[in-house]
Design a protein around this motif. Sequence first.
Motif, PDB file in Angstrom:
ATOM      1  N   VAL A  23      16.362  25.156  21.145  1.00 25.80           N
ATOM      2  CA  VAL A  23      15.535  25.957  22.045  1.00 25.80           C
ATOM      3  C   VAL A  23      14.208  26.247  21.362  1.00 25.80           C
ATOM      4  CG1 VAL A  23      15.338  28.111  23.340  1.00 25.80           C
ATOM      5  CG2 VAL A  23      17.574  27.042  23.059  1.00 25.80           C
ATOM      6  N   PHE A  24      13.119  26.135  22.101  1.00 27.11           N
ATOM      7  CA  PHE A  24      11.806  26.483  21.575  1.00 27.11           C
ATOM      8  C   PHE A  24      10.914  26.882  22.743  1.00 27.11           C
ATOM      9  CE2 PHE A  24      11.686  22.084  22.708  1.00 27.11           C
ATOM     10  CZ  PHE A  24      10.399  21.821  23.143  1.00 27.11           C
ATOM     11  N   ALA A  25       9.773  27.475  22.421  1.00 26.41           N
ATOM     12  CA  ALA A  25       8.862  27.973  23.457  1.00 26.41           C
ATOM     13  C   ALA A  25       7.614  27.105  23.545  1.00 26.41           C
ATOM     14  CB  ALA A  25       8.457  29.420  23.149  1.00 26.41           C
ATOM     15  N   VAL A  26       7.155  26.861  24.767  1.00 25.10           N
ATOM     16  CA  VAL A  26       5.918  26.111  24.969  1.00 25.10           C
ATOM     17  C   VAL A  26       4.981  26.919  25.861  1.00 25.10           C
ATOM     18  CG1 VAL A  26       7.067  23.886  24.764  1.00 25.10           C
ATOM     19  CG2 VAL A  26       6.746  24.874  27.020  1.00 25.10           C
ATOM     20  N   ASN A  27       3.713  26.645  25.754  1.00 27.39           N
ATOM     21  CA  ASN A  27       2.709  27.273  26.599  1.00 27.39           C
ATOM     22  C   ASN A  27       2.494  26.377  27.808  1.00 27.39           C
ATOM     23  OD1 ASN A  27       0.680  28.783  27.669  1.00 27.39           O
ATOM     24  ND2 ASN A  27      -0.820  28.366  26.069  1.00 27.39           N
ATOM     25  N   GLN A  55       7.513  16.286  15.571  1.00 30.30           N
ATOM     26  CA  GLN A  55       7.580  17.087  14.354  1.00 30.30           C
ATOM     27  C   GLN A  55       7.510  18.576  14.661  1.00 30.30           C
ATOM     28  OE1 GLN A  55       8.188  16.089  11.423  1.00 30.30           O
ATOM     29  NE2 GLN A  55       7.410  17.531   9.933  1.00 30.30           N
ATOM     30  N   ASN A  56       6.535  18.987  15.471  1.00 29.42           N
ATOM     31  CA  ASN A  56       6.358  20.406  15.781  1.00 29.42           C
ATOM     32  C   ASN A  56       7.525  20.965  16.586  1.00 29.42           C
ATOM     33  OD1 ASN A  56       3.911  20.587  14.455  1.00 29.42           O
ATOM     34  ND2 ASN A  56       2.700  20.150  16.276  1.00 29.42           N
ATOM     35  N   ILE A  57       8.060  20.146  17.486  1.00 24.13           N
ATOM     36  CA  ILE A  57       9.194  20.601  18.301  1.00 24.13           C
ATOM     37  C   ILE A  57      10.426  20.833  17.436  1.00 24.13           C
ATOM     38  CG2 ILE A  57      10.831  19.901  20.099  1.00 24.13           C
ATOM     39  CD1 ILE A  57       8.484  18.504  21.510  1.00 24.13           C
ATOM     40  N   LEU A  58      10.695  19.925  16.514  1.00 15.99           N
ATOM     41  CA  LEU A  58      11.845  20.090  15.618  1.00 15.99           C
ATOM     42  C   LEU A  58      11.683  21.320  14.734  1.00 15.99           C
ATOM     43  CD1 LEU A  58      12.492  16.389  14.523  1.00 15.99           C
ATOM     44  CD2 LEU A  58      13.851  17.766  16.107  1.00 15.99           C
ATOM     45  N   ILE A  59      10.468  21.549  14.233  1.00 17.13           N
ATOM     46  CA  ILE A  59      10.202  22.729  13.413  1.00 17.13           C
ATOM     47  C   ILE A  59      10.418  24.001  14.240  1.00 17.13           C
ATOM     48  CG2 ILE A  59       8.395  24.031  12.221  1.00 17.13           C
ATOM     49  CD1 ILE A  59       7.222  21.344  11.325  1.00 17.13           C
ATOM     50  N   ALA A  60       9.956  23.979  15.513  1.00 18.19           N
ATOM     51  CA  ALA A  60      10.101  25.148  16.388  1.00 18.19           C
ATOM     52  C   ALA A  60      11.572  25.426  16.690  1.00 18.19           C
ATOM     53  CB  ALA A  60       9.325  24.929  17.684  1.00 18.19           C
ATOM     54  N   ILE A  61      12.349  24.364  16.917  1.00 18.58           N
ATOM     55  CA  ILE A  61      13.782  24.528  17.183  1.00 18.58           C
ATOM     56  C   ILE A  61      14.484  25.130  15.975  1.00 18.58           C
ATOM     57  CG2 ILE A  61      15.949  23.299  17.591  1.00 18.58           C
ATOM     58  CD1 ILE A  61      14.377  21.322  19.302  1.00 18.58           C
ATOM     59  N   PRO A 109       8.050  12.359   8.530  1.00 23.99           N
ATOM     60  CA  PRO A 109       9.500  12.585   8.682  1.00 23.99           C
ATOM     61  C   PRO A 109      10.038  13.663   7.752  1.00 23.99           C
ATOM     62  CG  PRO A 109       9.097  10.585   7.439  1.00 23.99           C
ATOM     63  CD  PRO A 109       7.746  11.079   7.893  1.00 23.99           C
ATOM     64  N   THR A 110       9.704  14.943   8.056  1.00 22.67           N
ATOM     65  CA  THR A 110      10.229  16.057   7.272  1.00 22.67           C
ATOM     66  C   THR A 110      11.734  16.176   7.457  1.00 22.67           C
ATOM     67  OG1 THR A 110       8.143  17.214   7.562  1.00 22.67           O
ATOM     68  CG2 THR A 110      10.017  18.541   6.863  1.00 22.67           C
ATOM     69  N   PHE A 111      12.217  15.759   8.631  1.00 24.04           N
ATOM     70  CA  PHE A 111      13.634  15.869   8.962  1.00 24.04           C
ATOM     71  C   PHE A 111      14.312  14.506   8.844  1.00 24.04           C
ATOM     72  CE2 PHE A 111      11.361  19.171  11.248  1.00 24.04           C
ATOM     73  CZ  PHE A 111      12.101  20.298  10.972  1.00 24.04           C
ATOM     74  N   THR A 112      15.540  14.513   8.364  1.00 27.08           N
ATOM     75  CA  THR A 112      16.319  13.281   8.329  1.00 27.08           C
ATOM     76  C   THR A 112      16.793  12.962   9.740  1.00 27.08           C
ATOM     77  OG1 THR A 112      18.418  14.434   7.957  1.00 27.08           O
ATOM     78  CG2 THR A 112      17.112  13.848   6.006  1.00 27.08           C
ATOM     79  N   ASN A 113      17.284  11.728   9.931  1.00 30.41           N
ATOM     80  CA  ASN A 113      17.765  11.331  11.252  1.00 30.41           C
ATOM     81  C   ASN A 113      18.919  12.232  11.713  1.00 30.41           C
ATOM     82  OD1 ASN A 113      15.995   9.151  11.600  1.00 30.41           O
ATOM     83  ND2 ASN A 113      17.254   7.861  10.294  1.00 30.41           N
ATOM     84  N   SER A 114      19.820  12.569  10.794  1.00 31.02           N
ATOM     85  CA  SER A 114      20.955  13.419  11.163  1.00 31.02           C
ATOM     86  C   SER A 114      20.480  14.819  11.548  1.00 31.02           C
ATOM     87  CB  SER A 114      21.960  13.508  10.009  1.00 31.02           C
ATOM     88  OG  SER A 114      21.358  14.071   8.853  1.00 31.02           O
ATOM     89  N   GLU A 115      19.454  15.319  10.840  1.00 30.94           N
ATOM     90  CA  GLU A 115      18.901  16.635  11.185  1.00 30.94           C
ATOM     91  C   GLU A 115      18.245  16.597  12.551  1.00 30.94           C
ATOM     92  OE1 GLU A 115      17.693  18.722   6.933  1.00 30.94           O
ATOM     93  OE2 GLU A 115      16.387  17.167   7.751  1.00 30.94           O
ATOM     94  N   CYS A 116      17.540  15.511  12.839  1.00 33.13           N
ATOM     95  CA  CYS A 116      16.899  15.366  14.153  1.00 33.13           C
ATOM     96  C   CYS A 116      17.939  15.417  15.265  1.00 33.13           C
ATOM     97  CB  CYS A 116      16.129  14.043  14.233  1.00 33.13           C
ATOM     98  SG  CYS A 116      14.611  14.002  13.262  1.00 33.13           S
ATOM     99  N   ARG A 117      19.007  14.637  15.101  1.00 29.71           N
ATOM    100  CA  ARG A 117      20.047  14.599  16.140  1.00 29.71           C
ATOM    101  C   ARG A 117      20.711  15.959  16.302  1.00 29.71           C
ATOM    102  NH1 ARG A 117      20.975   9.561  13.723  1.00 29.71           N
ATOM    103  NH2 ARG A 117      22.654  10.396  12.439  1.00 29.71           N
ATOM    104  N   LYS A 118      20.965  16.646  15.186  1.00 28.03           N
ATOM    105  CA  LYS A 118      21.627  17.949  15.243  1.00 28.03           C
ATOM    106  C   LYS A 118      20.748  18.981  15.946  1.00 28.03           C
ATOM    107  CE  LYS A 118      24.020  21.333  12.349  1.00 28.03           C
ATOM    108  NZ  LYS A 118      24.412  21.695  10.963  1.00 28.03           N
ATOM    109  N   LEU A 119      19.442  18.988  15.638  1.00 27.58           N
ATOM    110  CA  LEU A 119      18.530  19.952  16.251  1.00 27.58           C
ATOM    111  C   LEU A 119      18.355  19.680  17.740  1.00 27.58           C
ATOM    112  CD1 LEU A 119      15.760  20.225  13.502  1.00 27.58           C
ATOM    113  CD2 LEU A 119      17.318  22.038  14.216  1.00 27.58           C
ATOM    114  N   LEU A 120      18.320  18.404  18.117  1.00 29.65           N
ATOM    115  CA  LEU A 120      18.097  18.048  19.515  1.00 29.65           C
ATOM    116  C   LEU A 120      19.345  18.215  20.376  1.00 29.65           C
ATOM    117  CD1 LEU A 120      15.854  14.864  19.157  1.00 29.65           C
ATOM    118  CD2 LEU A 120      15.147  17.167  19.790  1.00 29.65           C
ATOM    119  N   GLN A 121      20.532  18.269  19.755  1.00 29.59           N
ATOM    120  CA  GLN A 121      21.759  18.440  20.524  1.00 29.59           C
ATOM    121  C   GLN A 121      21.793  19.780  21.246  1.00 29.59           C
ATOM    122  OE1 GLN A 121      24.991  17.851  17.802  1.00 29.59           O
ATOM    123  NE2 GLN A 121      24.937  15.614  17.948  1.00 29.59           N
ATOM    124  N   ARG A 122      21.293  20.814  20.585  1.00 26.85           N
ATOM    125  CA  ARG A 122      21.283  22.148  21.207  1.00 26.85           C
ATOM    126  C   ARG A 122      20.140  22.941  20.596  1.00 26.85           C
ATOM    127  NH1 ARG A 122      24.774  25.267  24.195  1.00 26.85           N
ATOM    128  NH2 ARG A 122      24.623  27.516  23.940  1.00 26.85           N
TER     129      ARG A 122
END
Length: 245
Positions: A30-34, A213-219, A15-28
């Motif tokens: 963008v990241f790239a996937v293969n 974890q990787n998705i949040l870091i990418a966002i 859990p590198t990100f706090t719950n509030s950080e997770c919610r904020k990043l997921l609200q809007r």
Amino acid sequence: MCVSRNVRFLSAFVPTFTNSECRKLLQRGVFAVNKIKNLTSVEVLETIKEILLKGYYYCETLRLGIEPRVHPASLKVGHGGTLDSTATGVLGHISRQMLEAALSRYHGEILQTPPLYSALKLRGRRIADLTRAGISVDLNPRPVTCHAIQCTVFSPPSFTLEVHCGGGFYVRSLVHDLGIALGSCAHVRELHRFQQGPFMEQDMLDSNEWTMQNILIAIKKAKESHGEFLKRPRKKHKCEASLSR
């Protein structure tokens, strides 16, 4: 969905990100996937959505101390443009000179008719679904932009194109129209996207990297690197079509 199952799924989640950080990043975010070959764009989205829901569920369980009620509809995931699993073409007795001469017609601002098997919608239904249901649809050409186009490999009956285009551009339509322009026929066999907006191949998350974890870091990285671009309103591409009688 039981808590123990989610804990096992995220046993390697730090859990590198706090719950509030997770919610904020997921609200809007963008990241790239293969995109995996032979999976549709929708199937990739569903996989990503399941990963994010499980991760969010786990974080909320830790925060609240009880099992939260997380409905799948509460998380919306979209993509920057549908990718086919198919982009090289097949022609008849055509020379490379003929092909390159024809390519010049499709450079710049052009009118292009979208393919019938597309994600565009008419009256709330996907054109592809209407086509599969046997409903005839008349699609009107619409303006699109091709910034650059070149033939990188010519090995009859196949060839490879490298295309730099704007939003709403369909490579399938390009190859289809190209075949007709050459007095033959052509279809897409394989398609690979090298760039989407500011996102390059090195920005993509491969399928083995699809974790919360990787998705949040990418966002977070995308917000820091491409913040101004991501603030721009996304252009919606209209579909002008009618149902045939």
